[in-house]
Design an enzyme around this catalytic site. Structure first.
Site, PDB file in Angstrom:
ATOM      1  N   LYS A  13       0.779  -1.312  -0.063  1.00  0.00           N
ATOM      2  CA  LYS A  13      -0.082  -0.073  -0.153  1.00  0.00           C
ATOM      3  C   LYS A  13       0.780   1.284   0.025  1.00  0.00           C
ATOM      4  O   LYS A  13       0.539   2.213  -0.670  1.00  0.00           O
ATOM      5  CB  LYS A  13      -0.815   0.078   1.257  1.00  0.00           C
ATOM      6  CG  LYS A  13      -1.815  -0.825   1.334  1.00  0.00           C
ATOM      7  CD  LYS A  13      -2.879  -0.592   2.555  1.00  0.00           C
ATOM      8  CE  LYS A  13      -2.128  -0.457   3.934  1.00  0.00           C
ATOM      9  NZ  LYS A  13      -1.612  -1.592   4.595  1.00  0.00           N
ATOM     10  N   ARG A 133      12.140  -2.064  11.479  1.00  0.00           N
ATOM     11  CA  ARG A 133      11.168  -1.762  12.411  1.00  0.00           C
ATOM     12  C   ARG A 133      10.896  -2.611  13.502  1.00  0.00           C
ATOM     13  O   ARG A 133      11.095  -4.071  13.324  1.00  0.00           O
ATOM     14  CB  ARG A 133       9.926  -1.771  11.164  1.00  0.00           C
ATOM     15  CG  ARG A 133       9.543  -0.679  10.736  1.00  0.00           C
ATOM     16  CD  ARG A 133       8.511  -0.728   9.502  1.00  0.00           C
ATOM     17  NE  ARG A 133       7.244  -1.103  10.347  1.00  0.00           N
ATOM     18  CZ  ARG A 133       5.906  -0.818   9.738  1.00  0.00           C
ATOM     19  NH1 ARG A 133       5.859  -0.387   8.568  1.00  0.00           N
ATOM     20  NH2 ARG A 133       4.646  -1.172  10.370  1.00  0.00           N
ATOM     21  N   ARG A 144      -0.210  -8.293  14.286  1.00  0.00           N
ATOM     22  CA  ARG A 144      -0.627  -7.145  13.377  1.00  0.00           C
ATOM     23  C   ARG A 144      -1.506  -8.051  12.316  1.00  0.00           C
ATOM     24  O   ARG A 144      -2.684  -7.415  11.933  1.00  0.00           O
ATOM     25  CB  ARG A 144       0.314  -6.511  12.620  1.00  0.00           C
ATOM     26  CG  ARG A 144       1.183  -5.603  13.677  1.00  0.00           C
ATOM     27  CD  ARG A 144       2.739  -5.217  13.316  1.00  0.00           C
ATOM     28  NE  ARG A 144       2.524  -4.556  12.032  1.00  0.00           N
ATOM     29  CZ  ARG A 144       3.848  -4.577  11.228  1.00  0.00           C
ATOM     30  NH1 ARG A 144       4.859  -5.345  11.428  1.00  0.00           N
ATOM     31  NH2 ARG A 144       3.721  -4.045  10.093  1.00  0.00           N
TER      32      ARG A 144
HETATM   33  P1  AMP Z   1       1.604   0.541   9.628  1.00  0.00           P
HETATM   34  O1  AMP Z   1       2.820   1.151   9.255  1.00  0.00           O
HETATM   35  O2  AMP Z   1       0.288   1.043   8.770  1.00  0.00           O
HETATM   36  O3  AMP Z   1       1.700  -0.807   9.532  1.00  0.00           O
HETATM   37  O4  AMP Z   1       1.165   0.804  11.078  1.00  0.00           O
HETATM   38  C1  AMP Z   1       2.076   0.475  12.299  1.00  0.00           C
HETATM   39  C2  AMP Z   1       1.263   0.540  13.625  1.00  0.00           C
HETATM   40  O5  AMP Z   1       1.004   1.712  13.849  1.00  0.00           O
HETATM   41  C3  AMP Z   1       0.368  -0.288  13.673  1.00  0.00           C
HETATM   42  O6  AMP Z   1       0.588  -1.548  13.896  1.00  0.00           O
HETATM   43  C4  AMP Z   1      -0.460   0.133  14.775  1.00  0.00           C
HETATM   44  O7  AMP Z   1       0.161  -0.061  16.004  1.00  0.00           O
HETATM   45  C5  AMP Z   1      -0.421   1.771  14.632  1.00  0.00           C
HETATM   46  N1  AMP Z   1      -1.434   2.162  13.843  1.00  0.00           N
HETATM   47  C6  AMP Z   1      -1.121   2.728  12.488  1.00  0.00           C
HETATM   48  N2  AMP Z   1      -2.493   3.286  11.758  1.00  0.00           N
HETATM   49  C7  AMP Z   1      -3.448   2.877  12.822  1.00  0.00           C
HETATM   50  C8  AMP Z   1      -4.994   3.175  13.193  1.00  0.00           C
HETATM   51  N3  AMP Z   1      -5.464   3.565  12.164  1.00  0.00           N
HETATM   52  N4  AMP Z   1      -5.318   2.618  14.039  1.00  0.00           N
HETATM   53  C9  AMP Z   1      -4.759   2.127  15.322  1.00  0.00           C
HETATM   54  N5  AMP Z   1      -3.539   1.819  15.045  1.00  0.00           N
HETATM   55  C10 AMP Z   1      -2.734   2.144  14.185  1.00  0.00           C
END
Ligand code: AMP
Length: 193
Positions: A13, A133, A144
């Protein structure tokens, strides 16, 4: 153009969002990136979310909804945006609808990225060595993905019911996926012209 990208971790994405941003001049709003930047900056938000993000849990809805409300009010988001990583739960999706409704806007298109967990896990594991990360450990990855299937995947049906969902096979090569996205975006532009 108000674009939403929905899909599991490792589905590309972020990569696609950056390409859309380059082509259509709308800001890429990635909540994960915003949170990681806050953690690095050791801001109040960063300190609050650090243990949650690093263990692969979800940050509480009210905090995320407020964060997006503020981000969408910024100047660069007024003529369009590319949302990546939000919404992740039904309350977040409902809050977004309400927020957009209040300012007379709506999502132009929602891309639903589909990818087998095994492919996503492989991609995230590779990324772990490149980007370091904290949430790319096997435990956090499993957490996740579990949360994705439980909390976020149902949103695909939510947006399908709204009629603006376009499915994307995320296991195809990056250029191929982008070509599919571009075609759908061009149709959306043509419809709204
Ligand atoms: P991502 O980079 O999108 O995989 O996000 C990394 C982490 O940020 C996720 O595993 C959550 O801990 C947190 N996070 C990001 N976006 C959200 C959201 N919309 N709601 C809740 N937690 C979020």
């Amino acid at each position: 153009m108000n674009v939403l990208l929905l899909g599991p971790q490792g589905s590309g994405k972020g990569t696609q969002a950056k390409r859309i941003q380059a082509e259509y001049a709308a800001p890429h709003i990635a909540t994960g990136e915003i949170l990681r930047a806050a953690i690095v900056a050791e801001s109040e938000l960063g300190r609050r979310v650090k243990p949650i993000v690093e263990s692969g849990q979800l940050v509480p809805d009210d905090l995320m909804i407020e964060l997006i409300r503020e981000r969408l009010a910024e100047d660069d988001a007024q003529s369009g945006f590319i949302l990546d990583g939000f919404p992740r739960t039904l309350p977040q999706a409902q809050a977004l609808d309400e927020m957009l409704g209040d300012i007379g806007r709506e999502l132009s298109i929602v891309f639903g990225f589909q990818l087998d967990d095994s492919v996503g896990i492989e991609r995230m594991t590779k990324r772990a060595t490149l980007e370091h990360r904290k949430d790319d450990t096997p435990e956090a990855i499993a957490q996740r993905l579990e949360l994705y299937h439980r909390e976020t995947e149902p949103l695909i049906d939510y947006y399908r019911a709204q009629g603006n969902l376009v499915g994307i096979h995320a296991d195809h090569p990056v250029d191929h996926v982008f070509a599919e996205i571009q075609e759908a975006l061009e149709q959306t532009v043509a419809r709204s012209a």
